[in-house]
Design a protein around this motif. Sequence first.
Motif, PDB file in Angstrom:
ATOM      1  N   VAL A 143       0.833  -1.113   0.045  1.00  0.00           N
ATOM      2  CA  VAL A 143       0.002   0.132  -0.082  1.00  0.00           C
ATOM      3  C   VAL A 143       0.710   1.087   0.002  1.00  0.00           C
ATOM      4  O   VAL A 143       1.807   1.548   0.822  1.00  0.00           O
ATOM      5  N   HIS A 144       0.652   2.123  -0.929  1.00  0.00           N
ATOM      6  CA  HIS A 144       1.631   3.264  -1.081  1.00  0.00           C
ATOM      7  C   HIS A 144       1.467   4.534  -0.245  1.00  0.00           C
ATOM      8  O   HIS A 144       2.151   5.263   0.355  1.00  0.00           O
ATOM      9  N   SER A 145       0.056   4.692  -0.026  1.00  0.00           N
ATOM     10  CA  SER A 145      -0.536   5.684   1.073  1.00  0.00           C
ATOM     11  C   SER A 145      -1.911   5.781   1.355  1.00  0.00           C
ATOM     12  O   SER A 145      -2.636   4.847   0.799  1.00  0.00           O
ATOM     13  N   LEU A 146      -2.068   6.333   2.494  1.00  0.00           N
ATOM     14  CA  LEU A 146      -3.413   6.099   2.976  1.00  0.00           C
ATOM     15  C   LEU A 146      -3.612   7.437   3.759  1.00  0.00           C
ATOM     16  O   LEU A 146      -2.986   8.207   4.256  1.00  0.00           O
ATOM     17  N   PRO A 147      -4.777   8.033   3.643  1.00  0.00           N
ATOM     18  CA  PRO A 147      -5.269   9.170   4.567  1.00  0.00           C
ATOM     19  C   PRO A 147      -5.026   8.829   6.102  1.00  0.00           C
ATOM     20  O   PRO A 147      -5.226   7.794   6.198  1.00  0.00           O
ATOM     21  N   LEU A 148      -4.866   9.762   6.940  1.00  0.00           N
ATOM     22  CA  LEU A 148      -4.483   9.604   8.474  1.00  0.00           C
ATOM     23  C   LEU A 148      -3.329   9.015   8.709  1.00  0.00           C
ATOM     24  O   LEU A 148      -2.966   9.262  10.012  1.00  0.00           O
ATOM     25  N   LEU A 149      -2.636   8.327   8.038  1.00  0.00           N
ATOM     26  CA  LEU A 149      -1.435   7.660   8.224  1.00  0.00           C
ATOM     27  C   LEU A 149      -0.053   8.387   7.372  1.00  0.00           C
ATOM     28  O   LEU A 149       0.524   7.781   7.009  1.00  0.00           O
ATOM     29  N   HIS A 150      -0.396   9.401   7.312  1.00  0.00           N
ATOM     30  CA  HIS A 150       0.465  10.409   6.391  1.00  0.00           C
ATOM     31  C   HIS A 150       1.966   9.857   7.035  1.00  0.00           C
ATOM     32  O   HIS A 150       2.810   9.925   6.141  1.00  0.00           O
ATOM     33  N   ASN A 151       2.362  10.133   8.278  1.00  0.00           N
ATOM     34  CA  ASN A 151       3.706   9.942   8.722  1.00  0.00           C
ATOM     35  C   ASN A 151       4.168   8.494   8.508  1.00  0.00           C
ATOM     36  O   ASN A 151       5.541   8.251   8.482  1.00  0.00           O
ATOM     37  N   TRP A 152       3.425   7.629   8.555  1.00  0.00           N
ATOM     38  CA  TRP A 152       4.018   6.215   8.140  1.00  0.00           C
ATOM     39  C   TRP A 152       4.356   6.359   6.750  1.00  0.00           C
ATOM     40  O   TRP A 152       5.286   5.752   6.205  1.00  0.00           O
ATOM     41  N   PHE A 153       3.441   6.938   5.758  1.00  0.00           N
ATOM     42  CA  PHE A 153       3.541   6.486   4.190  1.00  0.00           C
ATOM     43  C   PHE A 153       4.760   7.816   3.840  1.00  0.00           C
ATOM     44  O   PHE A 153       5.036   7.651   2.625  1.00  0.00           O
ATOM     45  N   LEU A 154       4.993   8.666   4.770  1.00  0.00           N
ATOM     46  CA  LEU A 154       6.042   9.590   4.603  1.00  0.00           C
ATOM     47  C   LEU A 154       7.435   8.966   3.874  1.00  0.00           C
ATOM     48  O   LEU A 154       8.058   9.450   2.972  1.00  0.00           O
ATOM     49  N   VAL A 155       7.779   7.826   4.683  1.00  0.00           N
ATOM     50  CA  VAL A 155       9.039   7.207   4.432  1.00  0.00           C
ATOM     51  C   VAL A 155       9.266   5.799   3.912  1.00  0.00           C
ATOM     52  O   VAL A 155      10.065   5.257   3.668  1.00  0.00           O
ATOM     53  N   ARG A 156       7.836   5.116   3.917  1.00  0.00           N
ATOM     54  CA  ARG A 156       7.790   3.836   3.760  1.00  0.00           C
ATOM     55  C   ARG A 156       6.320   3.295   3.155  1.00  0.00           C
ATOM     56  O   ARG A 156       5.499   3.919   3.467  1.00  0.00           O
ATOM     57  N   ASP A 157       6.509   2.251   2.696  1.00  0.00           N
ATOM     58  CA  ASP A 157       5.172   1.756   2.244  1.00  0.00           C
ATOM     59  C   ASP A 157       4.687   0.635   3.238  1.00  0.00           C
ATOM     60  O   ASP A 157       5.323   0.500   4.285  1.00  0.00           O
ATOM     61  N   PHE A 158       3.379   0.002   2.893  1.00  0.00           N
ATOM     62  CA  PHE A 158       2.989  -1.122   4.049  1.00  0.00           C
ATOM     63  C   PHE A 158       2.734  -2.103   3.206  1.00  0.00           C
ATOM     64  O   PHE A 158       2.137  -2.254   2.036  1.00  0.00           O
ATOM     65  N   PRO A 159       3.726  -3.200   3.567  1.00  0.00           N
ATOM     66  CA  PRO A 159       3.332  -4.591   2.724  1.00  0.00           C
ATOM     67  C   PRO A 159       1.857  -5.086   2.976  1.00  0.00           C
ATOM     68  O   PRO A 159       1.200  -4.938   3.817  1.00  0.00           O
ATOM     69  N   ALA A 160       1.471  -5.520   1.748  1.00  0.00           N
ATOM     70  CA  ALA A 160      -0.026  -5.889   1.537  1.00  0.00           C
ATOM     71  C   ALA A 160      -0.044  -7.065   2.628  1.00  0.00           C
ATOM     72  O   ALA A 160       0.534  -7.955   2.719  1.00  0.00           O
ATOM     73  N   PRO A 161      -1.093  -6.900   3.156  1.00  0.00           N
ATOM     74  CA  PRO A 161      -1.703  -8.049   4.219  1.00  0.00           C
ATOM     75  C   PRO A 161      -2.099  -9.391   3.606  1.00  0.00           C
ATOM     76  O   PRO A 161      -2.402  -9.232   2.146  1.00  0.00           O
ATOM     77  N   GLN A 162      -2.327 -10.333   4.122  1.00  0.00           N
ATOM     78  CA  GLN A 162      -2.782 -11.591   3.299  1.00  0.00           C
ATOM     79  C   GLN A 162      -4.232 -11.308   3.011  1.00  0.00           C
ATOM     80  O   GLN A 162      -4.643 -12.263   2.289  1.00  0.00           O
ATOM     81  N   GLY A 163      -4.928 -10.541   3.730  1.00  0.00           N
ATOM     82  CA  GLY A 163      -6.407 -10.217   3.352  1.00  0.00           C
ATOM     83  C   GLY A 163      -7.318 -10.733   4.199  1.00  0.00           C
ATOM     84  O   GLY A 163      -8.464 -10.096   4.303  1.00  0.00           O
ATOM     85  N   LYS A 164      -7.190 -11.667   4.911  1.00  0.00           N
ATOM     86  CA  LYS A 164      -8.024 -12.043   6.142  1.00  0.00           C
ATOM     87  C   LYS A 164      -7.207 -12.155   7.268  1.00  0.00           C
ATOM     88  O   LYS A 164      -6.278 -12.420   7.541  1.00  0.00           O
ATOM     89  N   THR A 165      -8.131 -11.902   8.622  1.00  0.00           N
ATOM     90  CA  THR A 165      -7.538 -11.992   9.702  1.00  0.00           C
ATOM     91  C   THR A 165      -7.138 -13.352  10.348  1.00  0.00           C
ATOM     92  O   THR A 165      -8.039 -14.222   9.873  1.00  0.00           O
ATOM     93  N   PHE A 166      -6.275 -13.410  10.971  1.00  0.00           N
ATOM     94  CA  PHE A 166      -5.930 -14.821  11.588  1.00  0.00           C
ATOM     95  C   PHE A 166      -7.168 -15.324  12.475  1.00  0.00           C
ATOM     96  O   PHE A 166      -7.784 -16.492  12.248  1.00  0.00           O
ATOM     97  N   HIS A 167      -7.786 -14.504  13.227  1.00  0.00           N
ATOM     98  CA  HIS A 167      -9.170 -14.977  13.980  1.00  0.00           C
ATOM     99  C   HIS A 167     -10.145 -15.493  12.967  1.00  0.00           C
ATOM    100  O   HIS A 167     -10.838 -16.387  13.426  1.00  0.00           O
ATOM    101  N   ALA A 168     -10.508 -14.916  11.805  1.00  0.00           N
ATOM    102  CA  ALA A 168     -11.508 -15.357  11.032  1.00  0.00           C
ATOM    103  C   ALA A 168     -10.998 -16.686  10.475  1.00  0.00           C
ATOM    104  O   ALA A 168     -12.006 -17.668  10.524  1.00  0.00           O
ATOM    105  N   LEU A 169      -9.689 -16.841  10.083  1.00  0.00           N
ATOM    106  CA  LEU A 169      -9.498 -17.965   9.483  1.00  0.00           C
ATOM    107  C   LEU A 169      -9.328 -19.299  10.652  1.00  0.00           C
ATOM    108  O   LEU A 169      -9.701 -20.277  10.229  1.00  0.00           O
ATOM    109  N   TRP A 170      -9.019 -18.727  11.615  1.00  0.00           N
ATOM    110  CA  TRP A 170      -8.906 -19.779  12.810  1.00  0.00           C
ATOM    111  C   TRP A 170     -10.410 -20.316  13.294  1.00  0.00           C
ATOM    112  O   TRP A 170     -10.376 -21.504  13.339  1.00  0.00           O
ATOM    113  N   THR A 171     -11.077 -19.345  13.106  1.00  0.00           N
ATOM    114  CA  THR A 171     -12.595 -19.730  13.476  1.00  0.00           C
ATOM    115  C   THR A 171     -13.185 -20.681  12.483  1.00  0.00           C
ATOM    116  O   THR A 171     -13.658 -21.950  12.725  1.00  0.00           O
TER     117      THR A 171
END
Lengths: 199, 469, 305
Positions: free
Chosen positions: B438-466
């Motif tokens: 993920v290259h940028s997101l509103p509200l998280l300006h300072n994270w994306f100022l210097v780095r990307d956010f690696p894409a998550p796998q798409g579902k949460t552990f808890h969803a998969l575990w259940t």
Amino acid sequence: MSAREDILAAIRARRAKAVAAPPSYCAPAPPDSVQAFVEHATRANAEVRLIANETEIPQAVAELLRARNLPAIVHVPPNASNLPWNSAPGLMRERAAPGPEDAAVAIAPFGIGETGTLAYPSATDAPASWHFRAGFEIAVIRAEDILMRMEDVIARLKATALPPTLNFVTGPSRTGDIEQTLELGAHGPKVLAILIIQD
Amino acid sequence: MTLDPRAFREAGRAALHDPSLRIALGRLKTHFALGRARAVERYGDWEALREQGRAIRDYALAHLDTLLEEFERNVVARGGQVHWARDAKEAREIVLRILREAGAKSVTKGKSMVSEEIALNPYLDANGVEPVETDLGEYIVQLRREPPSHIIAPAFHLNKEDVAKTFREAHTALDPDRPLVERTELVAEARALLRARFESADAGITGANFLTAEEGAAVLVTNEGNGDLTRLLPKTHIVLTGLEKVVANLEHAAVLLRLLTRSATGQDISSYVTVMNGPRAPDESDGPQNFHVVLVDNGRTRLLGTDAEEVLRCIRCAACLNHCPIYAAVGGHTYGATYTGPIGAALNPGLMGVGVAHRHPNASTFCGRCAEVCPVKIPLPTIMRHWRAREYASGLAPKSMTAGLGAWAFFAKRPALYRFAAGIVACALKFLARNGRVHSLPLLHNWFLVRDFPAPQGKTFHALWTARQ
Amino acid sequence: MRRDRDVREFPPARKKEAGLAAVSRLPRFEQCLYSIWGNCRKTRVVQPNAVEESRAPRPRVGLFITCLVDLVRPQVGFAAVKLLEQAGCDVEVPAQTCCGQPAWNSGADKYAADLARQVIAAFEPFDYVVAPSGSCAGMIKLHYPEVLANDARWLPRARALAAKTHELISFLVNVRGMKGVDAHCAARTCYHDSCSSLREMRVREQPRELLASVDGLSLSELKEPEVCCGFGGLFSVKYPEISERMADDKIADAQATCAEMMVGGDLGCLLHLKGRMQRKGVNMRVRHVAEVLAGMAGEPALGET
């Protein structure tokens, strides 16, 4: 209220917990204090020479000066004036305080093996400023006066009285203030030589 | 140079892009940290020594009132005088009064952080007394009209070229043809010039590393010998120091000394350690005729009995600075305060107020190296966290952060709702991701100022575990 | 890369395979929401002694999954489950959200205390609490007793929980005596020590020991493994420029080892470092160490498709 009372009251109002006195502590020490002294003083950039007895001091001083191509002049404090200086003909003695390029002799009543340190209590016949005025200090210490730790020296001095100024000196003056790189001779001596009398 | 602890981020940004500072800061690791590590290893039972140091300091702080009174009694018994200063202003006035009484026009100074803390030099200047710093690093920054950037190495931020330029500008009598390239030449220049100042000074001011109650002595640690010339040559010697420096006796100071020099410069002991015990004896030919100790509170006693009390154990070795990745990134001037690095972050909110210095305790990842190397075991991150809690409670924390935390806590306290929200976020982030990021997101300006956010796998552990159950 | 891998092979499909596949066909957003909500309502209630006593007592481990693993990298959670089961533990995942560290480190003490109580209540019934993160485990082990220091009722419970809380890899090695794993991963690898693992949880040799048993993996050390990478939780957004510098130093150190892959035990650092690598265009795979040890290194690495 005066500042003093104010401060003390503030401390008393806020002091919360009782704390016991720390247990006594004894720093680890090698078996031989003289050997440790030589090792540590050398690591602190001092030049250490062992001599047999007091009569060799003048000759050793003359040699140290010659080895550095320095004039054969040495400043001698009152407590070193009784040494057999005449045994080194040609060595001139000065009684005035040394300048920043001068050599001076200093008698160290105690040494510390743990760190290779000389201990100089100030006295009428042993002016403290000389240890910092001279460019080249030649210290003289008896092997038997080299104790193990700083605490041992403190105990000996406390047995009589602490002097107004007690200088612990380890190696020559130094600074690391420019680029954190060691340079000797910042304000005090550029060279420290130590003569250990063994008898 | 303007100093503002509130401008930490802005100053830090400039520091990060100062190429000459980068070179200087590189020496933290290669010189200080390495030297300390070797000295600690040589010592043997370092942990036992640290524990002893902690116990000695804690004992002193718990008996601060009686030890200070004992110290005062013994100084007076040896012919000296003790002065108490509640704050910086009082301390400055006391020093000036002593100097005026001594008729002093010029005063040499050994390095003293308390002198920086109370801004003594500008005050003396304004009142007709010329202060001359004599610690080489302190002298250099004084010529440059800068504050020190490091507790034990004031000119840490400079390279030798900077020093040469400073000397050329300040030493007007200096022959322009004289080479001033090597460090040796620079040291020799300062040595010659300052020796004259020592000889002519009317008074000397030094700090103290320890005060010992039982003897009424001040213990001073230096490598250059400037502190001793400052004490011994003028007629009046003033020791200016924080009142928390007192310990029970000289034996306790000897233990702390082992910790101090190894932690500071990696030396088993510094070149000079001086026990300063009053004025000269009547029959002595040198040493000061008048001896004064100025004990400065300036916010210290206020810390007693608080969660930040342990910061008063500090023996100012600077090991925490030398091992701090934040200090290594931005240097000392970024802090805009006398005390920098982790000890500054733990001390400044107490001395300057949380409202002034609250950026400092936030400038930490809580990586914990400072506490690990601290010779008297000050829990520096714990104290920084304490100040963050004070900041939060007084509403000084950034609104965006408190609002974000509030929203986050609302969900985190409701597991079912949290899982629902986390599921949406995981899904949305994957949806927004391109090429694994993920290259940028509103509200998280300072994270994306210097780095990307690696894409998550798409579902949460808890969803998969259940689902798996 | 294969584009047909939306249906991942984790968790190792046992039950409800068809259902799982149905909800996995992203990006159908509504479908996604529907399945999320469905799963959320099934709160698992943990009952003490619900697990049958087997002859050789198998410790009951409550897995603290961590919010980042939950949100970003569920595979790490499944790797942890697999490793814990290999180590002879019964693993359960009680209802949980976050350990509260972001609140505690920001000075929001009340939120931190609320969350601490929530975690304590959920995890008390277990023999052990294990987290695939030194940071979250450190929060529970070292900081919960501080968080609840003034709460006489909860402090003993916080201490009791702290005493049985462990970071995953050190738990496997120190408590369960794991000596090696049966996994393959042919890669030149470097290990990133997180500060909380290293200094709070005393994790240093354990992951290296287990990684040494991974078939095909070679491990090279960073020059400065003890230096922080600059993540620091909210520090990374409070002081992004300093965080960036620290990340760049860490990445340079990793690149100097010629490693193709970086592994570590804390997803926070890894997301920060991988995110910085992506921004800089540095090509290095990044994974949680548990994935490698559990033989899941065949799956795409962090931020790969």
